[in-house]
Scaffold this motif. Structure first.
Motif, short mmCIF file in Angstrom:
data_model
loop_
_atom_site.label_atom_id
_atom_site.label_comp_id
_atom_site.label_asym_id
_atom_site.label_seq_id
_atom_site.Cartn_x
_atom_site.Cartn_y
_atom_site.Cartn_z
N PHE A 139 -8.49 4.46 -5.84
CA PHE A 139 -9.14 5.02 -4.66
C PHE A 139 -10.07 6.19 -4.97
N ALA A 140 -10.16 6.58 -6.23
CA ALA A 140 -10.89 7.79 -6.59
C ALA A 140 -12.37 7.73 -6.23
N GLN A 141 -12.95 6.53 -6.21
CA GLN A 141 -14.38 6.40 -5.92
C GLN A 141 -14.66 6.33 -4.42
N GLN A 142 -13.63 6.48 -3.60
CA GLN A 142 -13.80 6.41 -2.15
C GLN A 142 -13.30 7.72 -1.53
N PRO A 143 -14.08 8.80 -1.57
CA PRO A 143 -13.60 10.11 -1.13
C PRO A 143 -13.28 10.18 0.36
N LEU A 144 -13.83 9.28 1.18
CA LEU A 144 -13.54 9.31 2.61
C LEU A 144 -12.23 8.63 2.96
N VAL A 145 -11.64 7.94 1.98
CA VAL A 145 -10.42 7.18 2.20
C VAL A 145 -9.21 7.95 1.68
N ARG A 146 -8.13 7.93 2.43
CA ARG A 146 -6.85 8.47 1.96
C ARG A 146 -6.07 7.31 1.35
N GLY A 147 -5.92 7.34 0.04
CA GLY A 147 -5.34 6.21 -0.66
C GLY A 147 -3.84 6.21 -0.66
N GLY A 148 -3.27 5.01 -0.74
CA GLY A 148 -1.82 4.88 -0.81
C GLY A 148 -1.42 3.56 -1.42
N VAL A 149 -0.14 3.41 -1.67
CA VAL A 149 0.43 2.19 -2.24
C VAL A 149 1.63 1.78 -1.40
N PHE A 150 1.68 0.51 -1.05
CA PHE A 150 2.78 -0.08 -0.27
C PHE A 150 3.14 -1.38 -0.98
N TYR A 151 3.98 -1.26 -2.02
CA TYR A 151 4.23 -2.39 -2.92
C TYR A 151 5.61 -2.99 -2.65
N PRO A 152 5.65 -4.23 -2.14
CA PRO A 152 6.94 -4.90 -1.96
C PRO A 152 7.35 -5.62 -3.24
N LEU A 153 8.51 -5.27 -3.77
CA LEU A 153 8.99 -5.89 -5.00
C LEU A 153 9.72 -7.18 -4.64
N GLN A 154 8.96 -8.24 -4.48
CA GLN A 154 9.52 -9.53 -4.10
C GLN A 154 8.53 -10.63 -4.47
N THR A 155 9.03 -11.84 -4.57
CA THR A 155 8.18 -13.00 -4.80
C THR A 155 7.97 -13.72 -3.48
N PHE A 156 6.75 -14.12 -3.21
CA PHE A 156 6.41 -14.74 -1.94
C PHE A 156 5.90 -16.17 -2.21
N SER A 157 6.50 -17.13 -1.53
CA SER A 157 6.10 -18.53 -1.70
C SER A 157 6.06 -19.21 -0.34
N PRO A 158 5.14 -20.14 -0.16
CA PRO A 158 5.07 -20.87 1.11
C PRO A 158 6.38 -21.59 1.41
N GLY A 159 6.78 -21.54 2.67
CA GLY A 159 7.98 -22.25 3.08
C GLY A 159 9.28 -21.52 2.85
N ARG A 160 9.21 -20.32 2.27
CA ARG A 160 10.42 -19.54 2.03
C ARG A 160 10.31 -18.21 2.76
N ALA A 161 11.22 -17.99 3.71
CA ALA A 161 11.20 -16.76 4.51
C ALA A 161 11.77 -15.59 3.72
N ILE A 162 11.17 -14.44 3.89
CA ILE A 162 11.62 -13.23 3.21
C ILE A 162 12.51 -12.41 4.14
N HIS A 163 13.63 -11.92 3.60
CA HIS A 163 14.51 -11.03 4.36
C HIS A 163 14.08 -9.59 4.06
N TRP A 164 13.20 -9.08 4.90
CA TRP A 164 12.56 -7.79 4.62
C TRP A 164 13.52 -6.62 4.47
N PRO A 165 14.64 -6.55 5.21
CA PRO A 165 15.53 -5.38 5.03
C PRO A 165 16.05 -5.21 3.61
N SER A 166 16.06 -6.29 2.81
CA SER A 166 16.56 -6.21 1.44
C SER A 166 15.47 -6.03 0.40
N VAL A 167 14.21 -6.02 0.82
CA VAL A 167 13.09 -5.93 -0.13
C VAL A 167 12.84 -4.48 -0.53
N PRO A 168 12.88 -4.14 -1.82
CA PRO A 168 12.49 -2.79 -2.22
C PRO A 168 11.00 -2.55 -1.95
#
Length: 264
Positions: A107-136
């Motif tokens: 984000f360093a090249q975008q001074p007007l933007v407040r940068g952040g990271v929201f990284y879900p540690l999970q694998t995502f595949s079509p047809g498989r529902a994710i149980h979000w309360p257990s996702v880091p």
């Protein structure tokens, strides 16, 4: 950190792939508003928005960015820098990418933007529902207010929040590739070998489950078993002969055997 009571949030989704398709409905179910879902293609944007109640589809070039409290970049890692430089972000917008290997410095090249990271540690595949309360959910931000907003958002989805530096997150991502992607590839090889022998994949299911359970309950290196640990040369040679028709798998077998024995 004290989280301010500013929920629910307006969370814009940029991306319509595997992560966005599961995250959008989860955000709405958690009480948030998803004002729009953006995708490069109109068809993808419409499909993603249709799965996210209340979201409008946006696609292609954007001349005016609709307001949101958080803009989540649910796009491939290689597209993040390009999109950051393409969109007309409102001044002070909180924009968070969802990549494991990209540093906050993207984000360093975008001074007007407040940068952040929201990284879900999970694998995502079509047809498989994710149980979000257990996702880091792994969080990082350039400013305290931005981090508080991401923490509030993450806490509405999951019970497992982690505040990691870019370096820690990169190392976590490497570990995740070994634990998930490489393990799945090895299971794919095992499945193919069973298919060649006319054997059902279900034969391996109890073994795979016990292997994972045991590795999660103990230091994995300490509970390693098999012919490599026993230095059972005749068995190792017999296995490699079976793999003669698959030179790449044969080489991988030899490399993994050497790696196991190096840990003894």
């Amino acid at each position: 950190m004290t989280v301010k009571a500013f929920l629910p949030l307006r969370v814009a989704l940029l991306g319509s792939g595997r992560v966005a398709s599961q995250l959008g409905p989860a955000l709405v179910a958690a009480g948030h508003c998803v004002p729009f879902v953006w995708s490069r293609s109109e068809a993808s944007a419409k499909a993603a928005a249709a799965a996210t109640p209340g979201a409008l589809p946006l696609s292609g070039p954007v001349t005016g960015m609709p307001a949101a409290d958080v803009y989540l970049l649910a796009v491939p890692d290689a597209a993040v820098a390009t999109l950051l430089g393409t969109f007309p972000w409102p001044a002070g917008a909180l924009v968070a990418h969802m990549a494991g290997a990209l540093p906050l410095a993207v984000f360093a090249q975008q001074p007007l933007v407040r940068g952040g990271v929201f990284y879900p540690l999970q694998t995502f595949s079509p047809g498989r529902a994710i149980h979000w309360p257990s996702v880091p959910l792994c969080l990082e931000a350039a400013d305290e207010a931005g981090l508080a907003t991401l923490q509030a958002l993450a806490g509405s989805l999951s019970e497992h929040l982690y505040f990691l530096s870019s370096e820690q997150r990169l190392r976590l991502h490497v570990a995740a590739v070994f634990a998930n992607n490489f393990t799945n590839h090895l299971l794919g090889i095992a499945d193919a070998l069973l298919h060649e022998a006319g054997l059902p994949p279900a034969l391996l299911a109890p073994l795979v489950r016990e292997t994972v359970d045991k590795a999660l309950a103990n230091p994995p290196f300490a509970v390693q078993t098999g012919p490599a640990v026993r230095r059972d040369a005749p068995t190792l040679q017999a296995h490699e002969s079976v793999l003669a028709g698959h030179p790449a798998w044969q080489a991988l077998y030899a490399q993994l055997t050497a790696s196991i024995q190096a840990q003894l």
